[in-house]
Design an enzyme around this catalytic site. Structure first.
Site, mmCIF file in Angstrom:
data_model
loop_
_atom_site.group_PDB
_atom_site.id
_atom_site.type_symbol
_atom_site.label_atom_id
_atom_site.label_comp_id
_atom_site.label_asym_id
_atom_site.label_seq_id
_atom_site.Cartn_x
_atom_site.Cartn_y
_atom_site.Cartn_z
ATOM 1 C CE1 TYR A 114 33.788 28.318 -25.783
ATOM 2 C CE2 TYR A 114 32.476 29.393 -24.074
ATOM 3 C CZ TYR A 114 33.696 28.932 -24.547
ATOM 4 O OH TYR A 114 34.822 29.076 -23.772
ATOM 5 C CD GLN A 171 41.433 29.182 -27.279
ATOM 6 O OE1 GLN A 171 41.417 30.403 -27.425
ATOM 7 N NE2 GLN A 171 41.784 28.594 -26.143
ATOM 8 C CG ASN A 194 35.714 34.735 -21.363
ATOM 9 O OD1 ASN A 194 35.595 34.940 -22.573
ATOM 10 N ND2 ASN A 194 36.751 34.069 -20.867
ATOM 11 C CB SER A 217 23.910 37.116 -14.702
ATOM 12 O OG SER A 217 22.627 36.615 -14.414
ATOM 13 C CD GLN A 239 20.218 34.716 -11.660
ATOM 14 O OE1 GLN A 239 20.811 34.851 -12.721
ATOM 15 N NE2 GLN A 239 19.792 33.524 -11.242
ATOM 16 C CG HIS A 242 25.307 33.703 -12.977
ATOM 17 N ND1 HIS A 242 25.515 32.482 -13.567
ATOM 18 C CD2 HIS A 242 23.994 33.744 -12.650
ATOM 19 C CE1 HIS A 242 24.371 31.813 -13.605
ATOM 20 N NE2 HIS A 242 23.439 32.546 -13.050
ATOM 21 C CD GLU A 301 20.468 37.192 -17.990
ATOM 22 O OE1 GLU A 301 20.919 36.172 -18.530
ATOM 23 O OE2 GLU A 301 21.071 37.803 -17.081
ATOM 24 C CG HIS A 302 17.211 36.202 -15.017
ATOM 25 N ND1 HIS A 302 18.555 36.539 -15.027
ATOM 26 C CD2 HIS A 302 17.118 34.983 -15.584
ATOM 27 C CE1 HIS A 302 19.246 35.551 -15.580
ATOM 28 N NE2 HIS A 302 18.402 34.592 -15.940
ATOM 29 C CG ASP A 333 19.577 30.401 -13.611
ATOM 30 O OD1 ASP A 333 19.292 31.114 -14.581
ATOM 31 O OD2 ASP A 333 20.003 30.858 -12.538
ATOM 32 C CD GLU A 387 11.590 51.050 -56.782
ATOM 33 O OE1 GLU A 387 11.174 50.901 -55.614
ATOM 34 O OE2 GLU A 387 12.164 50.151 -57.424
ATOM 35 C CG HIS A 392 13.767 45.965 -61.631
ATOM 36 N ND1 HIS A 392 15.109 46.165 -61.745
ATOM 37 C CD2 HIS A 392 13.574 45.275 -60.461
ATOM 38 C CE1 HIS A 392 15.733 45.649 -60.696
ATOM 39 N NE2 HIS A 392 14.817 45.087 -59.901
#
Length: 400
Positions: A114, A171, A194, A217, A239, A242, A301-302, A333, A387, A392
């Site tokens: 995506y 979608q 998003n 971010s 940053q 974003h 994250e960074h 980036d 068990e 088994h």
């Protein structure tokens, strides 16, 4: 504007029940009605019908030459880093007295990438999501984006997309999960989006693998006050731009330097707005150990490490580490090579960023010898008996 480290708390981002419900309804309709529902939602939200676009060779898109050269350089570096990652991910076996055992590393067959195209056409995301899948050897690589910007199409072509669908939002995630037109459902979906896209990925992960659930971010810069104020300020702003919920934290044990940074940021109306929104925050900690503790607890994250008294080995919770003021996060980036799809909201405590390994599956193989059949079955039968799994035990007993 300067906050003590012990007083700072990460903002809570509550899940929106209305978004969850709406996304669930959309995905149910897409599963039931297929192309009709996908087209209906695309017209409603993006005012265009979804379209499968045949990609041309990169050179045929006639981009600005400087931009084309930069995209090719970025692709080359991302590919080199992905190839470096793959080197250690190999099929291998070992043998002992009881047989031969091993692992088989193979690519996931069908990948969906995506590529956001709403606020900004993210050329770099096309490269970062598709190139590792290509290096992993995934034969089908479907790119989905609401944007048909020539630079997006060119980047997707260069990165190795085998199909491209002009389609965005929930979608698009539905199309990748359930199929669209002649494109079959994929096995893994990667790429940021998003809140709606994120929620859709969350809801389909029982059917397809996803790379993770990305939040806004994040940047955390640990500084000792020796860095140029304008460099670090611009890293924070980069940053923060974003997303309206993106956050940049600058933490230091040099309070005077933080005050200088504050004065620099407050001198511009645009940056002052980001400060008022809590998107840039300056944090003081009295000593290096407290800086390390703050960073490890936040798990950004960074993470920029610009402190001579702190070693990279002292830090482990981060999506990607940028050592020294030369290592601008914006380089990561776009062009340095390591992937920019990274964990947020503290998930760096348990996972890393997107890599070649995400597109590979590791299966195992075992070939037990006659000696192993007898010796191992005798031992395993004791466990099966304990068990209470009688068949088994019987399947093992008959082999002794």
């Amino acid at each position: 504007m300067i906050i003590n480290a012990k007083d700072w708390r990460r903002p809570a981002f509550d899940n929106d029940a209305k978004v969850q419900s709406a996304v669930a309804e959309m995905l149910a309709e897409i599963e039931r009605d297929g192309n009709d529902a996908i087209t209906r939602y695309s017209l409603k939200f993006d005012q265009c019908e979804p379209k499968v676009i045949a990609l041309k060779p990169f050179e045929e898109y006639q981009l600005d030459p400087d931009l084309a050269d930069s995209i090719k350089l970025a692709a080359k570096r991302i590919e080199a880093f992905a190839s470096f990652q793959k080197e250690g991910l190999t099929s291998k076996t070992f043998s002992d007295d009881y047989g031969t055992f091993g692992q088989v590393v193979s690519p996931i067959e069908r990948v969906g990438a995506y590529i956001p195209g709403g606020r900004y056409p993210l050329i770099s995301t096309a490269l970062m999501t598709l190139i590792p899948a290509k290096i992993a050897g995934c034969p089908v690589r479907v790119a989905c984006s609401p944007s048909d910007n020539p630079a997006i199409l060119a980047a997707a072509s260069l990165a190795g997309a085998t199909e491209f669908i002009r389609l965005g939002g929930v979608q698009a995630i539905g199309a990748l999960t359930f199929g669209f037109d002649e494109i079959e459902p994929v096995n893994i979906i990667v790429g940021p989006g998003n809140a709606w896209v994120n929620e859709a990925k969350k809801q389909v992960q029982s059917r397809v693998k996803i790379d993770g659930l990305a939040g806004p971010s994040e940047l955390l810069a640990i500084c000792d006050g020796e860095q140029p104020v304008d460099w670090i300020a611009l890293d924070a702003l980069a940053q923060a731009e974003h997303d309206p919920l993106a956050c940049s934290l600058i933490v230091s044990d040099d309070k005077k330097w933080l005050e200088s940074l504050s004065d620099f940021l407050k001198s511009d109306k645009e940056t002052l707005t980001l400060i008022d929104n809590g998107q840039i925050e300056l944090i003081f900690a009295s000593q290096p150990a407290e800086l390390v503790d703050f960073s490890e607890g936040y798990a950004p994250e960074h993470l920029m490490l610009c402190h001579q008294k702190i070693n990279a080995e002292q830090l482990s919770n981060y999506g990607s580490l940028f050592v020294g003021a030369n290592s601008a996060v914006a380089l990561g980036d776009y062009i340095s090579g390591p992937n920019h799809t990274l964990p947020t909201l503290g998930y760096a405590k348990q996972s890393g960023g997107l890599s070649v390994s995400a597109f590979l599956k590791i299966t195992t193989i075992q070939n037990v010898s006659d000696n192993g059949r007898v010796y191992l079955s005798n031992a395993a039968q004791k466990i099966a008996d304990a068990e209470g799994l009688k068949f088994h035990a019987k399947s093992l007993q008959i082999r002794t």
